[in-house]
Design an enzyme around this catalytic site. Structure first.
Site, PDB file in Angstrom:
ATOM      1  N   GLU A 159       0.826  -1.206   0.000  1.00 47.93           N
ATOM      2  CA  GLU A 159       0.000   0.000   0.000  1.00 47.93           C
ATOM      3  C   GLU A 159       0.861   1.257   0.000  1.00 47.93           C
ATOM      4  O   GLU A 159       0.519   2.261  -0.628  1.00 47.93           O
ATOM      5  CB  GLU A 159      -0.917  -0.013   1.233  1.00 47.93           C
ATOM      6  CG  GLU A 159      -1.785   1.223   1.389  1.00 47.93           C
ATOM      7  CD  GLU A 159      -2.968   1.279   0.439  1.00 47.93           C
ATOM      8  OE1 GLU A 159      -3.907   2.031   0.727  1.00 47.93           O
ATOM      9  OE2 GLU A 159      -2.946   0.600  -0.591  1.00 47.93           O
ATOM     10  N   THR A 181      -4.058   8.754  -4.520  1.00 44.82           N
ATOM     11  CA  THR A 181      -4.089   8.902  -3.066  1.00 44.82           C
ATOM     12  C   THR A 181      -3.024   9.882  -2.581  1.00 44.82           C
ATOM     13  O   THR A 181      -3.275  10.720  -1.720  1.00 44.82           O
ATOM     14  CB  THR A 181      -3.881   7.536  -2.387  1.00 44.82           C
ATOM     15  OG1 THR A 181      -4.917   6.640  -2.828  1.00 44.82           O
ATOM     16  CG2 THR A 181      -3.950   7.668  -0.871  1.00 44.82           C
TER      17      THR A 181
END
Length: 309
Positions: A128, A181
């Site tokens: 991630e 993100t």
């Protein structure tokens, strides 16, 4: 087992008031992955369908998390990964997390489950971080644990599983634009007013209590974000209109899914969730923005094994 096929679900992070700590798991949106044991050690990505993503393990979130796991496990074998990507990268429903969590879940199954779910979350966070620029687990945890989760801390990693009221449904609308993100994090303020912080953590506490007590009214009162949403909504076209129309359909609450551009609403009952979907659709249908919309029960299982050999 030498081969496993899994469903790796999409997730909603933040859940209005719980930036970087709260998340829940979806049931109708997700990737599929096939992982095989190989005699050659290491991680090899052999197939990617759906979106153009790197095949090099060190540049792919599924590969990075898998490499973290095998560096610790030191298995006497390697693994091939096939990724069937149904969650669009940058969509705000945990695309990178589905890849990162899916690979470690599958490899753990093939190795006979040497790691618990928290340990798998730790490995997946490494992948991630490649996508978002930081290690956080608010999408990964619900994908692996299922249902609602709260990340108590990252160092040391501690994830709390929260109960899911049985009549809770999510509506997700995904405008087909991409918000990375890392970029969505960059626009956030480094400091917030104490008054705003107090309101936010009161909402988080109330939301957790509402989940434990099946208090839908309290859940609705808690689904408010006065810190992150005001900054990120500027990245999402027609956000205020979507939220305004959604509220007319009487959901419990509506906000940004993760870093966006997807927008989620939680509702009591599937019928209300479908009305919310119609309300959301009515806004983008009048624009030139393509979109997808989903109604999903909260997925309390998380990862799902589709078949194995």
């Amino acid at each position: 087992m030498k081969k496993i096929k899994i469903f790796s679900p999409a997730t909603v992070a933040n859940v209005s008031c719980g930036f970087d700590v709260l998340g829940f798991c979806l049931d109708t949106i997700g990737d599929e992955m096939i992982i095989r044991k190989t005699k050659t050690k290491g991680i090899t990505i052999t197939k990617i369908e759906g979106f153009d993503l790197p095949y090099e393990a060190e540049k792919n979130v599924a590969g990075v998390s898998a490499l973290a796991l095998i560096a610790d496990a030191k298995p006497d074998c390697g693994f091939e990964i096939e990724i069937y990507k149904n969650i669009k990268p940058g969509s705000g429903v945990g695309s990178s997390s589905a890849s990162a969590a899916g690979s470690v879940f599958a490899i753990n199954e093939l190795l006979g489950k040497p790691y618990n779910t928290t340990e798998l979350t730790y490995f997946a966070m490494k992948g991630e971080a490649l996508a978002s620029g930081s290690e956080h687990a608010d999408n990964i945890a619900p994908a692996l644990f299922g249902g609602f989760t709260l990340v108590k801390s990252c160092t040391p990693l501690k994830v709390l599983q929260l109960p899911t009221p049985s009549e809770l449904y999510a509506t997700i609308i995904h405008p087909e634009i991409e918000i990375k993100t890392a970029e969505a994090r960059a626009i956030l303020p480094e400091n917030v007013a104490l008054k705003s912080a107090i309101t936010q953590w009161a909402n988080v506490g109330s939301l957790v209590h509402a989940l434990h007590t099946n208090d839908y009214d309290l859940l609705s009162e808690s689904l408010n974000d006065g810190i992150i949403e005001p900054h990120r909504k500027q990245l999402i076209p027609y956000y205020d209109a979507i939220k305004s129309e959604s509220i007319k359909a009487d959901p419990l609450g509506c906000s940004i899914s993760g870093s966006g551009p997807s927008i989620f609403a939680l509702s009591k009952g599937e019928e209300t969730a479908k009305r919310v979907a119609e309300a959301m659709s009515s806004v983008y249908s009048k624009t030139d923005i393509n979109f997808n919309i989903y109604v999903s029960k909260i997925n309390t299982q998380g990862m799902r094994i589709m078949n194995n050999e």
